[in-house]
Design a protein around this motif. Structure first.
Motif, PDB file in Angstrom:
ATOM      1  N   ARG B  97      -2.417   1.340  -2.414  1.00 50.26           N
ATOM      2  CA  ARG B  97      -1.018   1.045  -2.741  1.00 50.26           C
ATOM      3  C   ARG B  97      -0.166   2.310  -2.742  1.00 50.26           C
ATOM      4  NH1 ARG B  97       1.421  -0.991  -8.499  1.00 50.26           N
ATOM      5  NH2 ARG B  97       0.368   0.913  -9.147  1.00 50.26           N
ATOM      6  N   GLU B  98      -0.692   3.375  -3.350  1.00 47.33           N
ATOM      7  CA  GLU B  98       0.084   4.625  -3.411  1.00 47.33           C
ATOM      8  C   GLU B  98       0.315   5.196  -2.017  1.00 47.33           C
ATOM      9  OE1 GLU B  98       1.557   5.721  -6.214  1.00 47.33           O
ATOM     10  OE2 GLU B  98       0.686   3.936  -7.137  1.00 47.33           O
ATOM     11  N   VAL B  99      -0.724   5.190  -1.179  1.00 47.49           N
ATOM     12  CA  VAL B  99      -0.598   5.745   0.177  1.00 47.49           C
ATOM     13  C   VAL B  99       0.477   4.989   0.955  1.00 47.49           C
ATOM     14  CG1 VAL B  99      -1.772   6.065   2.391  1.00 47.49           C
ATOM     15  CG2 VAL B  99      -2.972   6.599   0.250  1.00 47.49           C
ATOM     16  N   LEU B 100       0.478   3.677   0.805  1.00 39.56           N
ATOM     17  CA  LEU B 100       1.413   2.850   1.587  1.00 39.56           C
ATOM     18  C   LEU B 100       2.852   2.966   1.096  1.00 39.56           C
ATOM     19  CD1 LEU B 100      -0.915  -0.216   2.106  1.00 39.56           C
ATOM     20  CD2 LEU B 100      -0.028   1.278   3.919  1.00 39.56           C
ATOM     21  N   LYS B 101       3.059   3.623  -0.029  1.00 33.78           N
ATOM     22  CA  LYS B 101       4.434   3.900  -0.463  1.00 33.78           C
ATOM     23  C   LYS B 101       5.120   4.902   0.471  1.00 33.78           C
ATOM     24  CE  LYS B 101       3.811   2.980  -5.433  1.00 33.78           C
ATOM     25  NZ  LYS B 101       3.693   3.594  -6.783  1.00 33.78           N
ATOM     26  N   PRO B 103       6.573   5.918   3.727  1.00 35.25           N
ATOM     27  CA  PRO B 103       7.027   5.103   4.870  1.00 35.25           C
ATOM     28  C   PRO B 103       6.552   5.617   6.227  1.00 35.25           C
ATOM     29  CG  PRO B 103       8.871   6.306   3.852  1.00 35.25           C
ATOM     30  CD  PRO B 103       7.689   6.497   2.966  1.00 35.25           C
ATOM     31  N   ASP B 104       6.232   6.904   6.343  1.00 33.08           N
ATOM     32  CA  ASP B 104       5.852   7.437   7.657  1.00 33.08           C
ATOM     33  C   ASP B 104       4.371   7.253   7.981  1.00 33.08           C
ATOM     34  OD1 ASP B 104       8.459   8.144   8.069  1.00 33.08           O
ATOM     35  OD2 ASP B 104       8.198  10.210   7.365  1.00 33.08           O
ATOM     36  N   ILE B 105       3.612   6.749   7.039  1.00 33.18           N
ATOM     37  CA  ILE B 105       2.198   6.462   7.311  1.00 33.18           C
ATOM     38  C   ILE B 105       2.108   5.284   8.286  1.00 33.18           C
ATOM     39  CG2 ILE B 105       0.052   5.587   6.266  1.00 33.18           C
ATOM     40  CD1 ILE B 105       0.601   8.488   5.552  1.00 33.18           C
ATOM     41  N   LYS B 106       1.284   5.466   9.338  1.00 34.19           N
ATOM     42  CA  LYS B 106       1.169   4.418  10.372  1.00 34.19           C
ATOM     43  C   LYS B 106      -0.038   3.511  10.146  1.00 34.19           C
ATOM     44  CE  LYS B 106       4.649   6.064  12.769  1.00 34.19           C
ATOM     45  NZ  LYS B 106       5.952   5.501  12.363  1.00 34.19           N
ATOM     46  N   THR B 107      -1.186   4.108   9.782  1.00 35.54           N
ATOM     47  CA  THR B 107      -2.390   3.296   9.556  1.00 35.54           C
ATOM     48  C   THR B 107      -3.163   3.820   8.350  1.00 35.54           C
ATOM     49  OG1 THR B 107      -3.879   4.680  10.904  1.00 35.54           O
ATOM     50  CG2 THR B 107      -2.680   2.917  12.052  1.00 35.54           C
ATOM     51  N   SER B 131      -0.149  -4.262  -1.978  1.00 38.49           N
ATOM     52  CA  SER B 131       0.119  -3.822  -0.605  1.00 38.49           C
ATOM     53  C   SER B 131      -1.039  -4.113   0.347  1.00 38.49           C
ATOM     54  CB  SER B 131       0.413  -2.315  -0.594  1.00 38.49           C
ATOM     55  OG  SER B 131       1.520  -2.025  -1.413  1.00 38.49           O
ATOM     56  N   ASN B 132      -2.027  -4.869  -0.116  1.00 30.20           N
ATOM     57  CA  ASN B 132      -3.204  -5.108   0.739  1.00 30.20           C
ATOM     58  C   ASN B 132      -2.845  -5.801   2.053  1.00 30.20           C
ATOM     59  OD1 ASN B 132      -4.495  -4.105  -1.487  1.00 30.20           O
ATOM     60  ND2 ASN B 132      -6.097  -5.677  -1.544  1.00 30.20           N
ATOM     61  N   ASP B 133      -1.773  -6.578   2.055  1.00 32.25           N
ATOM     62  CA  ASP B 133      -1.394  -7.307   3.269  1.00 32.25           C
ATOM     63  C   ASP B 133      -0.398  -6.536   4.126  1.00 32.25           C
ATOM     64  OD1 ASP B 133      -3.050  -9.394   2.573  1.00 32.25           O
ATOM     65  OD2 ASP B 133      -1.485 -10.413   1.411  1.00 32.25           O
ATOM     66  N   ASP B 134      -0.102  -5.316   3.743  1.00 30.69           N
ATOM     67  CA  ASP B 134       0.772  -4.474   4.568  1.00 30.69           C
ATOM     68  C   ASP B 134       0.156  -4.371   5.967  1.00 30.69           C
ATOM     69  OD1 ASP B 134       2.805  -1.717   3.915  1.00 30.69           O
ATOM     70  OD2 ASP B 134       1.703  -1.880   5.806  1.00 30.69           O
ATOM     71  N   PRO B 135       0.944  -4.580   7.021  1.00 25.58           N
ATOM     72  CA  PRO B 135       0.366  -4.556   8.380  1.00 25.58           C
ATOM     73  C   PRO B 135      -0.255  -3.209   8.754  1.00 25.58           C
ATOM     74  CG  PRO B 135       2.783  -4.730   8.444  1.00 25.58           C
ATOM     75  CD  PRO B 135       2.370  -4.937   7.024  1.00 25.58           C
ATOM     76  N   ARG B 136       0.088  -2.151   8.041  1.00 27.10           N
ATOM     77  CA  ARG B 136      -0.500  -0.837   8.341  1.00 27.10           C
ATOM     78  C   ARG B 136      -1.898  -0.686   7.752  1.00 27.10           C
ATOM     79  NH1 ARG B 136       3.705   2.867   5.562  1.00 27.10           N
ATOM     80  NH2 ARG B 136       3.704   1.113   4.107  1.00 27.10           N
TER      81      ARG B 136
END
Lengths: 286, 286
Positions: B97-101, B103-107, B131-136
């Motif tokens: 969840r923290e990583v996906l905060k 915005p420039d992270i792609k995967t 954020s588990n369902d985040d497409p990234r």
């Protein structure tokens, strides 16, 4: 679910936090009921000697440096030229030792209400008491609240309130009357520093402490978090209040050139302790 | 000496440290033996829900933010422009969840060996899984050691090793073979970050971890202490290792302008975590 055998573990239950902390013990060393509180000493397997007051862990050999260093050096290096220091409480003498490491300090009056604490510390934490005979130190056993109420106005540079939790003998150290005495006794620019409990678990107390300090007329505050392995949540704080002036940059150059040894404190640690975690910023703004 | 009723307290004894930590519980929520470990969930009185793996406290609602934020943001803001992240372990999904905060992270590929941990987290820490369902994000259940051994060379910017202690399934995450795989898979300038236990209690492990990272060819290290209320000593650490380049100043300006919320992490906290306490400097120099 593990069971702690009461013969080999000392456990402090922190009822208000829903947590408990235990240290494994080799043996009980001594126990003494003073007129004020029950003081118990244990030898632990991994933390050296351990002092318990009224059932609460107070000091261990292994990790007391966090607390004693953070109760002394940040305040002393935030003051431009401290000469006269008062310690209220502090009976284990660990804070006194840290203060006396500063060569420019002229006098330190320590007033703890309970001589038994110092008696036990002399016996089981001799390293904390190694400066008790320094000619600059006066170790007194008396009522610290009364001492501050009667202190000469504008006579002190730094007051360190190294007391227990705000229950029992420590209760009167967290209120307007006491802070008013401290403010009056400090010179302009002088600093009061007080242990202010866990920034994670005791935010209401921290807010009240800070509000009371401002209410009585202190000009500026800083709350510094630091590790405290044997207290609830492992995270503790000290709050500094300054008389008549805002806090300015601490004497980092003097920290760098200091010739005495510390286990935790250094310039970066002091700077880091001035960084308030976001959750604490929000809690203090409430 | 207080007694902890095993019906109302969960206690973890840390035998190697001679200490124990307990949380008061309302009830046991669920218990499941996976092929790898025993995962237990409790509802506590003051710390929210609590996950226990093989008898060790892992995550609680109230204080997991310290760990998850410090396992992600310092590494991501120390890298100039991270795009591709791998999390080894991390099954509670709080680090993800923290990583996906950012915005420039792609995967973000997360590889935890034990699906039961994520199953329990989805149920009892839904906020960590938001954020588990985040497409990234790719949430996989597999052997992280094998995943890293087979990863394409020079394909990853940041590897976060969010595993358990170096016993049981976490053991293979603290050795030369694993670090060699990580080094190969990172692009130049890439960063490996791993939880590295208590800087107060586990200095030998910390020294060995750092030595192994340098041995396999990482160019530079940083060890960041942070509070961890439910782990032994209340003080924990993460160690970062950089490939091919020394650490330079982290992107403080980007931290300041970040629009996402954190509970602990900010510019001052990151700077403060880079200040090594004196006792740790000495321990690491041994």
């Amino acid at each position: 679910m593990s069971n702690l055998d009461a013969n080999t573990w000392f456990t402090e239950i922190s009822d208000r936090d829903g947590s408990a902390f235990s240290l494994r013990i080799n043996k009980k060393l001594e126990s003494k009921q003073s007129p004020f509180q029950l003081v118990e000493m244990y030898e632990t397997t991994d933390f050296g000697n351990l002092m318990i007051i009224d059932g609460c862990t107070m000091v261990s050999t292994r990790e007391n440096f966090f607390y004693h260093e953070m109760m002394s050096h940040p305040a002393l290096f935030s003051h431009p030229a401290p000469k006269n220091v008062v310690i209220i409480g502090g009976g284990d003498c660990g804070t006194l030792r840290e203060v006396l490491k500063h060569p420019d300090i002229k006098t330190v009056h320590q007033i703890d209400i309970d001589e038994v604490v110092t008696e036990m510390s002399l016996k089981y934490f001799p390293e904390l008491c190694e400066s008790n005979d320094d000619p600059r130190a006066s170790v007194m056993f008396d009522d610290g609240i009364k001492f501050m109420a009667e202190a000469a106005p504008e006579s002190i540079d730094v007051i360190i309130v190294d007391g227990t939790d705000p229950v029992g003998p420590g209760e009167g150290l967290f209120n307007h009357a006491f802070y008013t005495s401290c403010l009056k006794a400090l010179r302009t620019g002088g600093i009061l520093i007080q242990q202010s409990e866990s920034p994670l678990m005791h935010q209401q107390l921290l807010r009240e402490t800070r509000a009371a300090m401002l209410d009585v007329g202190f000009a500026d505050l800083q709350t510094l978090p630091f590790p405290q392995p044997i207290y609830p949540s492992g995270l503790w704080s000290a709050t500094m209040a300054r008389k008549g002036e805002n806090f300015t940059a601490f004497r980092a150059q003097d920290v760098e050139s200091a010739t005495f040894n510390t286990e935790y404190y250094n310039v970066g640690i002091h700077q880091g302790a001035l960084a308030t975690p976001n959750f604490l910023k929000r809690a203090l703004a409430k």
